[in-house]
Write a protein that holds these residues in place. Structure first.
Motif, PDB file in Angstrom:
ATOM      1  N   THR A   1      46.229  50.584  26.152  1.00 43.31           N
ATOM      2  CA  THR A   1      45.622  51.855  26.580  1.00 43.31           C
ATOM      3  C   THR A   1      45.662  52.038  28.101  1.00 43.31           C
ATOM      4  O   THR A   1      45.171  53.033  28.615  1.00 43.31           O
ATOM      5  CB  THR A   1      44.152  51.939  26.107  1.00 43.31           C
ATOM      6  N   GLY A   2      46.225  51.067  28.814  1.00 45.49           N
ATOM      7  CA  GLY A   2      46.285  51.176  30.285  1.00 45.49           C
ATOM      8  C   GLY A   2      44.915  51.030  30.915  1.00 45.49           C
ATOM      9  O   GLY A   2      44.661  51.590  31.979  1.00 45.49           O
ATOM     10  N   GLU A   3      44.042  50.255  30.283  1.00 46.37           N
ATOM     11  CA  GLU A   3      42.665  50.123  30.782  1.00 46.37           C
ATOM     12  C   GLU A   3      42.311  48.676  31.134  1.00 46.37           C
ATOM     13  O   GLU A   3      41.180  48.246  30.949  1.00 46.37           O
ATOM     14  CB  GLU A   3      41.693  50.624  29.706  1.00 46.37           C
ATOM     15  N   LEU A   4      43.303  47.953  31.647  1.00 46.44           N
ATOM     16  CA  LEU A   4      43.034  46.556  32.038  1.00 46.44           C
ATOM     17  C   LEU A   4      42.144  46.518  33.279  1.00 46.44           C
ATOM     18  O   LEU A   4      42.020  47.513  34.003  1.00 46.44           O
ATOM     19  CB  LEU A   4      44.360  45.854  32.342  1.00 46.44           C
ATOM     20  N   THR A   5      41.543  45.364  33.490  1.00 49.69           N
ATOM     21  CA  THR A   5      40.889  45.071  34.764  1.00 49.69           C
ATOM     22  C   THR A   5      41.832  44.162  35.531  1.00 49.69           C
ATOM     23  O   THR A   5      42.381  43.219  34.955  1.00 49.69           O
ATOM     24  CB  THR A   5      39.546  44.342  34.525  1.00 49.69           C
ATOM     25  N   THR A   6      42.040  44.454  36.814  1.00 48.69           N
ATOM     26  CA  THR A   6      42.805  43.508  37.630  1.00 48.69           C
ATOM     27  C   THR A   6      41.998  43.101  38.855  1.00 48.69           C
ATOM     28  O   THR A   6      41.302  43.910  39.462  1.00 48.69           O
ATOM     29  CB  THR A   6      44.203  44.044  38.024  1.00 48.69           C
ATOM     30  N   MET A   7      42.086  41.810  39.161  1.00 49.19           N
ATOM     31  CA  MET A   7      41.383  41.242  40.312  1.00 49.19           C
ATOM     32  C   MET A   7      42.467  40.831  41.291  1.00 49.19           C
ATOM     33  O   MET A   7      43.323  40.002  40.964  1.00 49.19           O
ATOM     34  CB  MET A   7      40.491  40.082  39.859  1.00 49.19           C
ATOM     35  N   VAL A   8      42.489  41.465  42.455  1.00 49.94           N
ATOM     36  CA  VAL A   8      43.671  41.363  43.307  1.00 49.94           C
ATOM     37  C   VAL A   8      43.416  40.528  44.556  1.00 49.94           C
ATOM     38  O   VAL A   8      42.449  40.769  45.287  1.00 49.94           O
ATOM     39  CB  VAL A   8      44.160  42.777  43.712  1.00 49.94           C
ATOM     40  N   GLY A   9      44.324  39.579  44.796  1.00 48.35           N
ATOM     41  CA  GLY A   9      44.285  38.780  46.017  1.00 48.35           C
ATOM     42  C   GLY A   9      45.435  39.189  46.927  1.00 48.35           C
ATOM     43  O   GLY A   9      46.513  39.537  46.455  1.00 48.35           O
TER      44      GLY A   9
END
Ligand code: NAD
Length: 308
Positions: free
Chosen positions: A139-147
Protein backbone atom coordinates in the motif's frame (compact mmCIF):
# COMPACT_ATOMS: atom_id res chain seq x y z
CA UNK A 1 31.12 17.46 1.13
CA UNK A 2 29.41 18.60 -2.06
CA UNK A 3 27.50 15.67 -3.52
CA UNK A 4 26.83 15.05 -7.15
CA UNK A 5 23.38 16.53 -6.68
CA UNK A 6 20.45 16.55 -9.03
CA UNK A 7 19.25 19.88 -10.40
CA UNK A 8 16.01 21.13 -8.85
CA UNK A 9 13.94 20.24 -11.90
CA UNK A 10 15.65 16.88 -12.36
CA UNK A 11 13.48 13.77 -12.56
CA UNK A 12 15.03 10.74 -10.99
CA UNK A 13 15.71 7.52 -12.83
CA UNK A 14 15.75 4.77 -10.26
CA UNK A 15 17.71 1.55 -10.51
CA UNK A 16 15.95 -0.73 -8.02
CA UNK A 17 18.04 -3.75 -6.99
CA UNK A 18 16.36 -6.70 -5.24
CA UNK A 19 12.68 -7.32 -5.97
CA UNK A 20 11.79 -10.08 -3.51
CA UNK A 21 9.05 -10.01 -0.88
CA UNK A 22 9.60 -6.31 -0.12
CA UNK A 23 11.33 -4.94 -3.21
CA UNK A 24 8.64 -6.17 -5.59
CA UNK A 25 5.75 -4.18 -4.05
CA UNK A 26 8.05 -1.21 -3.30
CA UNK A 27 9.22 -0.99 -6.91
CA UNK A 28 5.61 -1.34 -8.06
CA UNK A 29 4.70 1.68 -5.90
CA UNK A 30 7.33 3.71 -7.76
CA UNK A 31 6.05 2.42 -11.07
CA UNK A 32 2.45 3.34 -10.18
CA UNK A 33 3.63 6.83 -9.21
CA UNK A 34 5.09 7.26 -12.70
CA UNK A 35 8.75 7.07 -11.63
CA UNK A 36 11.12 5.92 -14.36
CA UNK A 37 12.60 2.68 -13.00
CA UNK A 38 14.90 -0.13 -14.03
CA UNK A 39 14.93 -3.33 -11.99
CA UNK A 40 17.75 -5.76 -11.20
CA UNK A 41 17.62 -9.11 -9.42
CA UNK A 42 19.82 -12.19 -9.62
CA UNK A 43 16.68 -14.30 -9.77
CA UNK A 44 14.99 -14.16 -13.21
CA UNK A 45 11.68 -15.25 -11.68
CA UNK A 46 11.66 -12.16 -9.45
CA UNK A 47 11.99 -9.98 -12.57
CA UNK A 48 9.02 -11.57 -14.34
CA UNK A 49 6.34 -9.26 -12.82
CA UNK A 50 8.14 -6.25 -14.38
CA UNK A 51 8.53 -7.64 -17.88
CA UNK A 52 6.22 -6.01 -20.43
CA UNK A 53 5.63 -2.97 -18.24
CA UNK A 54 8.10 -0.67 -19.99
CA UNK A 55 10.72 -1.40 -17.32
CA UNK A 56 14.31 -2.29 -18.16
CA UNK A 57 15.17 -5.47 -16.27
CA UNK A 58 18.30 -7.54 -15.82
CA UNK A 59 20.34 -9.74 -13.55
CA UNK A 60 23.35 -7.40 -13.62
CA UNK A 61 23.03 -3.88 -12.21
CA UNK A 62 25.90 -2.52 -14.33
CA UNK A 63 23.83 -3.14 -17.47
CA UNK A 64 20.99 -0.89 -16.29
CA UNK A 65 20.47 2.88 -16.16
CA UNK A 66 19.58 5.05 -13.16
CA UNK A 67 20.95 7.95 -11.12
CA UNK A 68 19.30 6.83 -7.86
CA UNK A 69 20.17 3.28 -6.82
CA UNK A 70 17.76 1.72 -4.33
CA UNK A 71 18.61 -1.63 -2.74
CA UNK A 72 16.26 -4.07 -0.98
CA UNK A 73 18.57 -7.05 -0.48
CA UNK A 74 18.88 -9.77 2.17
CA UNK A 75 22.12 -8.56 3.85
CA UNK A 76 24.75 -5.84 3.66
CA UNK A 77 27.07 -8.30 1.89
CA UNK A 78 24.53 -8.58 -0.94
CA UNK A 79 24.34 -4.77 -1.00
CA UNK A 80 28.14 -4.46 -1.29
CA UNK A 81 28.19 -7.03 -4.12
CA UNK A 82 25.30 -5.31 -5.95
CA UNK A 83 27.02 -1.91 -5.74
CA UNK A 84 30.77 -2.56 -5.93
CA UNK A 85 30.95 -6.16 -7.20
CA UNK A 86 32.03 -7.33 -10.65
CA UNK A 87 28.67 -6.38 -12.19
CA UNK A 88 27.77 -3.88 -9.49
CA UNK A 89 25.82 -0.70 -10.14
CA UNK A 90 28.91 1.51 -9.99
CA UNK A 91 30.88 -0.38 -12.63
CA UNK A 92 31.24 1.83 -15.69
CA UNK A 93 28.73 4.38 -14.46
CA UNK A 94 31.01 7.04 -12.97
CA UNK A 95 29.11 10.32 -12.83
CA UNK A 96 25.70 8.74 -13.51
CA UNK A 97 24.94 7.22 -10.10
CA UNK A 98 24.29 10.01 -7.63
CA UNK A 99 23.12 8.16 -4.56
CA UNK A 100 22.64 4.71 -3.07
CA UNK A 101 19.62 4.42 -0.79
CA UNK A 102 19.87 1.10 1.04
CA UNK A 103 16.40 0.06 2.18
CA UNK A 104 17.59 -3.39 3.32
CA UNK A 105 18.13 -4.13 7.00
CA UNK A 106 21.93 -3.99 7.08
CA UNK A 107 24.57 -3.87 9.81
CA UNK A 108 25.35 -0.23 10.66
CA UNK A 109 29.13 -0.76 10.62
CA UNK A 110 28.97 -2.24 7.10
CA UNK A 111 26.77 0.62 5.91
CA UNK A 112 29.27 3.15 7.29
CA UNK A 113 32.13 1.35 5.53
CA UNK A 114 30.28 1.32 2.21
CA UNK A 115 29.20 4.97 2.56
CA UNK A 116 32.84 6.01 3.08
CA UNK A 117 33.90 4.12 -0.06
CA UNK A 118 31.06 5.64 -2.09
CA UNK A 119 31.90 9.14 -0.88
CA UNK A 120 35.33 8.77 -2.54
CA UNK A 121 33.45 8.30 -5.83
CA UNK A 122 31.24 11.32 -5.14
CA UNK A 123 28.20 9.09 -4.57
CA UNK A 124 26.01 9.83 -1.56
CA UNK A 125 24.40 7.18 0.63
CA UNK A 126 21.44 6.93 2.97
CA UNK A 127 20.43 3.91 5.04
CA UNK A 128 16.65 3.80 4.94
CA UNK A 129 15.53 0.42 6.29
CA UNK A 130 11.79 -0.11 6.40
CA UNK A 131 9.18 -1.56 8.69
CA UNK A 132 5.61 -2.62 8.00
CA UNK A 133 6.18 -5.86 6.10
CA UNK A 134 4.67 -6.91 2.79
CA UNK A 135 1.16 -5.58 3.59
CA UNK A 136 2.43 -1.99 4.05
CA UNK A 137 4.90 -2.34 1.19
CA UNK A 138 1.94 -3.10 -1.08
CA UNK A 139 0.00 0.00 0.00
CA UNK A 140 3.05 2.30 0.01
CA UNK A 141 2.64 2.91 3.74
CA UNK A 142 5.96 1.68 5.12
CA UNK A 143 7.83 3.41 7.91
CA UNK A 144 11.44 4.25 7.13
CA UNK A 145 14.08 5.31 9.63
CA UNK A 146 16.79 7.16 7.77
CA UNK A 147 20.47 7.58 8.60
CA UNK A 148 22.77 10.00 6.77
CA UNK A 149 22.93 13.65 5.79
CA UNK A 150 19.56 15.29 6.60
CA UNK A 151 19.81 17.62 3.59
CA UNK A 152 20.35 14.65 1.28
CA UNK A 153 17.26 12.98 2.74
CA UNK A 154 15.19 16.13 2.04
CA UNK A 155 16.25 15.99 -1.60
CA UNK A 156 15.04 12.40 -1.96
CA UNK A 157 12.11 12.51 0.47
CA UNK A 158 9.51 12.91 -2.35
CA UNK A 159 10.82 9.72 -3.96
CA UNK A 160 10.72 7.76 -0.69
CA UNK A 161 7.20 9.08 -0.06
CA UNK A 162 5.90 6.93 -2.93
CA UNK A 163 6.79 3.87 -0.81
CA UNK A 164 6.73 5.16 2.76
CA UNK A 165 4.09 6.98 4.76
CA UNK A 166 6.39 7.71 7.71
CA UNK A 167 9.85 9.01 6.88
CA UNK A 168 11.99 10.02 9.82
CA UNK A 169 15.60 11.18 9.93
CA UNK A 170 17.12 9.37 12.92
CA UNK A 171 20.82 10.29 12.84
CA UNK A 172 24.10 9.89 11.00
CA UNK A 173 24.80 7.14 8.45
CA UNK A 174 24.03 3.72 10.01
CA UNK A 175 21.57 5.10 12.56
CA UNK A 176 18.60 3.82 10.58
CA UNK A 177 20.10 0.32 10.54
CA UNK A 178 20.67 0.41 14.30
CA UNK A 179 17.10 1.46 14.98
CA UNK A 180 15.74 -1.16 12.59
CA UNK A 181 17.69 -4.01 14.23
CA UNK A 182 16.36 -2.96 17.62
CA UNK A 183 12.82 -2.73 16.24
CA UNK A 184 13.10 -6.29 15.02
CA UNK A 185 14.34 -7.41 18.44
CA UNK A 186 11.01 -6.17 19.84
CA UNK A 187 9.09 -7.74 16.98
CA UNK A 188 10.90 -11.09 17.40
CA UNK A 189 10.21 -11.26 21.13
CA UNK A 190 6.49 -10.64 20.67
CA UNK A 191 6.22 -13.16 17.81
CA UNK A 192 7.81 -15.92 19.88
CA UNK A 193 6.08 -15.01 23.17
CA UNK A 194 2.64 -14.64 21.55
CA UNK A 195 3.02 -18.03 19.87
CA UNK A 196 3.93 -19.66 23.20
CA UNK A 197 1.02 -17.95 24.97
CA UNK A 198 -1.41 -19.04 22.28
CA UNK A 199 -0.31 -22.67 22.46
CA UNK A 200 -0.35 -22.85 26.26
CA UNK A 201 -3.81 -21.22 26.30
CA UNK A 202 -5.17 -23.60 23.67
CA UNK A 203 -3.81 -26.59 25.60
CA UNK A 204 -5.52 -25.20 28.71
CA UNK A 205 -8.82 -25.21 26.80
CA UNK A 206 -9.10 -21.60 25.60
CA UNK A 207 -10.28 -20.77 22.09
CA UNK A 208 -7.30 -19.36 20.10
CA UNK A 209 -9.55 -16.91 18.24
CA UNK A 210 -10.94 -15.58 21.51
CA UNK A 211 -7.43 -15.19 22.96
CA UNK A 212 -6.29 -13.19 19.93
CA UNK A 213 -9.44 -11.04 19.97
CA UNK A 214 -8.90 -10.19 23.65
CA UNK A 215 -5.15 -9.55 23.31
CA UNK A 216 -5.79 -7.17 20.41
CA UNK A 217 -7.48 -4.77 22.83
CA UNK A 218 -5.40 -5.62 25.91
CA UNK A 219 -1.90 -4.86 27.15
CA UNK A 220 -0.54 -8.01 25.49
CA UNK A 221 -1.13 -6.54 22.03
CA UNK A 222 1.63 -6.29 19.46
CA UNK A 223 2.07 -6.54 15.70
CA UNK A 224 2.31 -10.32 16.17
CA UNK A 225 -1.11 -10.44 17.84
CA UNK A 226 -2.73 -7.86 15.57
CA UNK A 227 -1.37 -8.95 12.19
CA UNK A 228 0.99 -11.92 11.97
CA UNK A 229 -0.97 -14.42 14.06
CA UNK A 230 -4.47 -13.67 12.71
CA UNK A 231 -3.27 -13.53 9.08
CA UNK A 232 -0.76 -16.36 8.96
CA UNK A 233 -0.89 -18.57 12.09
CA UNK A 234 -4.60 -19.04 12.88
CA UNK A 235 -5.45 -19.98 9.25
CA UNK A 236 -2.21 -22.05 9.17
CA UNK A 237 -1.06 -20.48 5.90
CA UNK A 238 2.30 -19.43 7.41
CA UNK A 239 2.73 -16.91 4.62
CA UNK A 240 3.40 -13.60 6.33
CA UNK A 241 6.31 -12.91 3.93
CA UNK A 242 9.35 -12.47 6.20
CA UNK A 243 11.79 -15.31 6.64
CA UNK A 244 13.14 -16.69 9.88
CA UNK A 245 16.66 -16.40 8.41
CA UNK A 246 16.33 -12.64 7.89
CA UNK A 247 14.93 -12.21 11.40
CA UNK A 248 17.90 -14.16 12.82
CA UNK A 249 20.22 -11.85 10.85
CA UNK A 250 18.55 -8.76 12.36
CA UNK A 251 18.87 -10.19 15.87
CA UNK A 252 22.55 -10.94 15.31
CA UNK A 253 23.07 -7.31 14.22
CA UNK A 254 21.35 -6.05 17.38
CA UNK A 255 23.14 -8.54 19.66
CA UNK A 256 26.55 -7.70 18.13
CA UNK A 257 25.87 -4.06 18.86
CA UNK A 258 25.18 -4.74 22.53
CA UNK A 259 28.39 -6.78 22.72
CA UNK A 260 30.41 -4.04 20.97
CA UNK A 261 29.06 -1.58 23.52
CA UNK A 262 29.92 -4.04 26.29
CA UNK A 263 26.36 -3.84 27.56
CA UNK A 264 24.49 -6.72 29.11
CA UNK A 265 21.29 -7.39 27.15
CA UNK A 266 20.17 -10.83 28.35
CA UNK A 267 16.78 -10.83 26.64
CA UNK A 268 18.38 -9.82 23.35
CA UNK A 269 21.01 -12.56 23.66
CA UNK A 270 18.35 -15.16 24.44
CA UNK A 271 16.14 -14.00 21.57
CA UNK A 272 19.05 -14.23 19.13
CA UNK A 273 19.68 -17.82 20.29
CA UNK A 274 15.99 -18.73 19.88
CA UNK A 275 15.96 -17.53 16.27
CA UNK A 276 19.36 -18.99 15.36
CA UNK A 277 17.97 -22.28 16.57
CA UNK A 278 14.70 -21.77 14.65
CA UNK A 279 16.70 -20.99 11.49
CA UNK A 280 18.55 -24.30 11.83
CA UNK A 281 15.41 -26.26 12.62
CA UNK A 282 13.05 -24.72 10.06
CA UNK A 283 15.46 -23.64 7.32
CA UNK A 284 16.51 -20.07 6.58
CA UNK A 285 13.75 -19.36 4.05
CA UNK A 286 10.89 -20.63 6.24
CA UNK A 287 8.29 -17.99 7.05
CA UNK A 288 8.83 -16.37 10.44
CA UNK A 289 5.34 -17.42 11.57
CA UNK A 290 6.43 -21.08 11.39
CA UNK A 291 7.97 -20.57 14.83
CA UNK A 292 4.55 -21.81 15.97
CA UNK A 293 5.13 -25.18 14.29
CA UNK A 294 8.37 -25.63 16.25
CA UNK A 295 6.54 -25.04 19.52
CA UNK A 296 3.82 -27.45 18.43
CA UNK A 297 6.39 -30.16 17.73
CA UNK A 298 7.82 -29.80 21.23
CA UNK A 299 4.35 -29.75 22.81
CA UNK A 300 3.03 -32.73 20.74
CA UNK A 301 -0.03 -30.59 20.20
CA UNK A 302 -1.25 -28.76 17.09
CA UNK A 303 -3.75 -25.92 16.71
CA UNK A 304 -6.67 -26.44 14.33
CA UNK A 305 -6.88 -24.11 11.34
CA UNK A 306 -9.24 -21.16 11.79
CA UNK A 307 -10.07 -19.48 8.45
CA UNK A 308 -10.07 -15.66 8.85
P1 NAD B 1 13.80 -11.60 -0.17
O1 NAD B 1 14.80 -12.65 0.06
O2 NAD B 1 12.38 -11.94 -0.39
O3 NAD B 1 14.26 -10.69 -1.44
C1 NAD B 1 15.60 -10.36 -1.72
C2 NAD B 1 15.78 -10.32 -3.22
O4 NAD B 1 17.13 -9.94 -3.50
C3 NAD B 1 15.56 -11.68 -3.90
O5 NAD B 1 14.66 -11.53 -4.99
C4 NAD B 1 16.97 -12.08 -4.37
O6 NAD B 1 16.94 -12.85 -5.57
C5 NAD B 1 17.60 -10.72 -4.59
N1 NAD B 1 19.07 -10.73 -4.55
C6 NAD B 1 19.88 -11.37 -3.67
N2 NAD B 1 21.17 -11.06 -3.93
C7 NAD B 1 21.16 -10.21 -4.98
C8 NAD B 1 22.18 -9.49 -5.69
N3 NAD B 1 23.48 -9.62 -5.39
N4 NAD B 1 21.81 -8.68 -6.71
C9 NAD B 1 20.51 -8.53 -7.05
N5 NAD B 1 19.50 -9.19 -6.39
C10 NAD B 1 19.83 -9.99 -5.38
O7 NAD B 1 13.96 -10.57 1.05
P2 NAD B 1 12.85 -9.53 1.58
O8 NAD B 1 11.96 -10.20 2.57
O9 NAD B 1 12.28 -8.80 0.43
O10 NAD B 1 13.81 -8.54 2.41
C11 NAD B 1 14.67 -7.60 1.78
C12 NAD B 1 15.30 -6.76 2.88
O11 NAD B 1 14.27 -6.05 3.60
C13 NAD B 1 16.05 -7.58 3.94
O12 NAD B 1 17.19 -6.88 4.35
C14 NAD B 1 15.03 -7.74 5.06
O13 NAD B 1 15.66 -7.95 6.30
C15 NAD B 1 14.30 -6.41 4.98
N6 NAD B 1 12.91 -6.41 5.45
C16 NAD B 1 12.04 -7.41 5.15
C17 NAD B 1 10.71 -7.34 5.59
C18 NAD B 1 9.69 -8.42 5.29
O14 NAD B 1 8.62 -8.41 5.92
N7 NAD B 1 9.94 -9.32 4.35
C19 NAD B 1 10.29 -6.23 6.33
C20 NAD B 1 11.19 -5.21 6.60
C21 NAD B 1 12.50 -5.30 6.15
Amino acid sequence: MEWNKPALNDTHRVLFIGVGHMGNPMAHCLLKAGVDIAVADVNEAALAPFVGQGVATGTQPDALPGDVVITSLPTDQHVREAILGEHGALRGHAGERRIVIDMSSSAPSETQRLAAELAKQNVAMLDAPVSGGVPRAKTGELTTMVGGDAAVLERYRPLLAHMCKNIRHVGAIGAGDTLKALNNFLSAVSMWASSEALLVGARAGLDPQVMVDIWKTSTGRSHAVEVKIPNAVLPRTFDYGFSVGLMAKDLSIAASLSRELNMPAPMLAATEEHYLFAREALGSSADLTRVMTLLETWAHFELSAIPQ
